[in-house]
Design an enzyme around this catalytic site. Structure first.
Site, PDB file in Angstrom:
ATOM      1  N   HIS A 448       0.815  -1.215   0.000  1.00  0.00           N
ATOM      2  CA  HIS A 448       0.000   0.000   0.000  1.00  0.00           C
ATOM      3  C   HIS A 448       0.853   1.272   0.000  1.00  0.00           C
ATOM      4  O   HIS A 448       0.317   2.379  -0.173  1.00  0.00           O
ATOM      5  CB  HIS A 448      -0.933   0.003   1.208  1.00  0.00           C
ATOM      6  N   ARG A 449       2.163   1.162   0.205  1.00  0.00           N
ATOM      7  CA  ARG A 449       3.023   2.332   0.056  1.00  0.00           C
ATOM      8  C   ARG A 449       3.140   2.731  -1.410  1.00  0.00           C
ATOM      9  O   ARG A 449       3.324   3.911  -1.743  1.00  0.00           O
ATOM     10  CB  ARG A 449       4.426   2.042   0.601  1.00  0.00           C
TER      11      ARG A 449
END
Length: 477
Positions: A448-449
């Protein structure tokens, strides 16, 4: 007349940043004549089994390590007797022995290339620079570096007697004798500590009584405390599936050790998000049947994985953020403009994820060939280190085990991984009517980064659209 000299071969750095490898087997013996690049041993790294070629042509003079031993990179493993046309004649100033020593030192002063990598970096002293050990021991426990000797290596003996266990009580009329610490290597001592084994009780089977890993493992297998249980007759024991041993202990090493470390690092470094989508893949299965019957694909292995892999590559064109890497050290996001497609493969040695280089440039036929070669090589344990590194996105086919969906963990350094579930017949609404269709569940885990929920969802939707209607590809490329 040419003279002979002793050439020493040190365990090379296989280009994986590893510090040690285990010698699985020797393919030669002392006295054998070998040719240049002839396979002399099989070595297991943390990722793969590698065939070690000979860097010299000559006669095997000495094998410095036994099969099953774990050796640090840069340590001597084998010596060769080779011809030296330029050696001084016997009896002249600078005898053959002196010339041999000088040449060996000169050879060790630089890195020598070989088929599997380069030798360890060597300092001016002629000895390889020692790498940091993966465990912590006091300086008193470290073994001295063994100097190379012609033909036969003399085992190093640790001169300082150490009593690791409390001294035994004195028996009247019998003097208390201080015992010398059993001879073993640092990795073996660490293994013994991890298993709670006193090396004083282990009999060494190595040279000069050296305690090997196998000795410790064999002792552990036979020295486990047994619980008091009623004895069963052989027939009864067989009937209820009771093993002769209450426990089986397997050392954590090789692929299993590497995979565990990588998965822990990935799980606690990258914030995982997993999304699921179940789609009707009946059109894809029908396409697969037609392709198998076509002349172009005759003799080629086509599976749902082949079509799904091609679909992943097409979906990546529209959603390139899933083909990227988070570079923490440089504080940069690396966008890959190529796809090295990793395929998770279950092998007898554990899980490996070899990858197909530049898979995005391949046709379906080329991809089918590459997938077949990749899986066959992985199952035989012959995957090269180069094929296990550099992946950009991966696929794990859990459907072959009858599983519908899962939450796969990212391969370290990658932004996404796709899990393919099994293809099952199920009731499905098709053309506004209930029908029996072939369906598959897709699971997508992403970092999700790097990947927002919108980007991950669009990629998964595109993948599902292609598999539910392959003709959709016409609108995407």
């Amino acid at each position: 007349m040419s003279a002979t000299m002793i050439k020493e071969f040190r365990l090379p750095d296989l280009g994986e940043g590893l510090t040690e490898s285990e010698i699985l087997s020797w393919k030669v013996a002392v006295g054998d004549t070998v040719t240049l690049n002839q396979v002399i041993a099989e070595v297991e790294t943390a990722k793969a089994v590698v065939e070690l070629p000979s860097p010299f042509a000559g006669i095997v003079a000495a094998l410095h390590e036994q099969a099953g031993s774990v050796v640090e990179v840069g340590k001597p493993i084998v010596s060769f007797e080779v011809d030296d046309a330029g050696a001084s004649p016997s009896g002249a100033a600078g005898s053959g022995e002196a010339a041999s020593t000088e040449s060996t030192a000169e050879t060790a002063a630089k890195r020598e290339p070989n088929l599997v990598g380069y030798g360890a970096v060597v300092e001016k002293s002629g000895r390889p620079a020692r790498r940091q050990r993966t465990f912590d021991e006091s300086a008193a426990e470290r073994e001295p570096v063994r100097e190379p000797v012609p033909f036969v290596e003399q085992p190093a003996v640790e001169p300082v007697p150490v009593v690791e266990q409390p001294a035994p009580l004195a028996v009247p009329n019998e003097p208390v004798v201080e015992q010398e610490r059993p001879r073993s290597t640092p990795p073996v001592r660490k293994l013994a500590r991890d298993l709670g084994i006193d090396l004083e009780l282990v009999k060494g089977t190595g040279p000069a009584g050296l305690i090997t890993r196998s000795d410790v493992q064999d002792f552990a297998a036979g020295a486990q405390p047994q619980l008091a249980v009623p004895e069963l007759a052989p027939a009864a024991a067989s009937a209820v599936g009771v093993s002769a041993e209450r426990e089986t202990r397997t050392p954590i090493k090789g692929v299993r050790k590497f995979t565990a470390a990588a998965m822990v690092q990935s799980a606690f470094t990258a914030p995982h998000v997993t999304e699921f989508l179940t789609v009707d893949v009946t059109p894809t299965m029908e396409l697969l049947t037609r392709l198998k019957a076509s002349r172009e694909f005759a003799g080629y292995k086509l599976t749902p994985l082949t079509i799904a892999a091609k679909a992943v590559l097409i979906a990546l064109r529209r959603n390139p953020t899933l083909n990227s890497r988070w570079d923490e050290a440089a504080q940069e996001i690396v966008q890959f403009n190529y796809v090295n497609l990793g395929i998770a493969a279950a092998t007898p040695r554990g899980l490996t994820v070899p990858n197909i280089k530049d898979a995005d440039r391949m046709t379906l036929l080329e991809l089918s060939t590459a997938l077949s070669a990749l899986t066959d090589t992985a199952r035989s344990g012959k995957t090269s280190p180069a094929d296990l590194t550099g992946g950009t996105i991966s696929i794990t086919n859990i459907g072959v085990f009858g599983i519908d969906a899962g939450t796969p963990i990212l391969n370290p350094g990658e932004a996404a991984i796709v899990a393919l579930g099994s293809v099952r017949k199920a009731p499905w609404v098709h053309n506004d009517e209930l029908a029996v269709r072939q369906v598959m569940s897709l699971s997508l885990s992403f970092d999700h980064r790097l990947v927002d929920g919108e980007q991950g969802s669009k990629f998964l939707a595109d993948l599902g659209a292609i598999l539910s209607d392959p003709a959709t590809v016409m609108t995407m490329i």
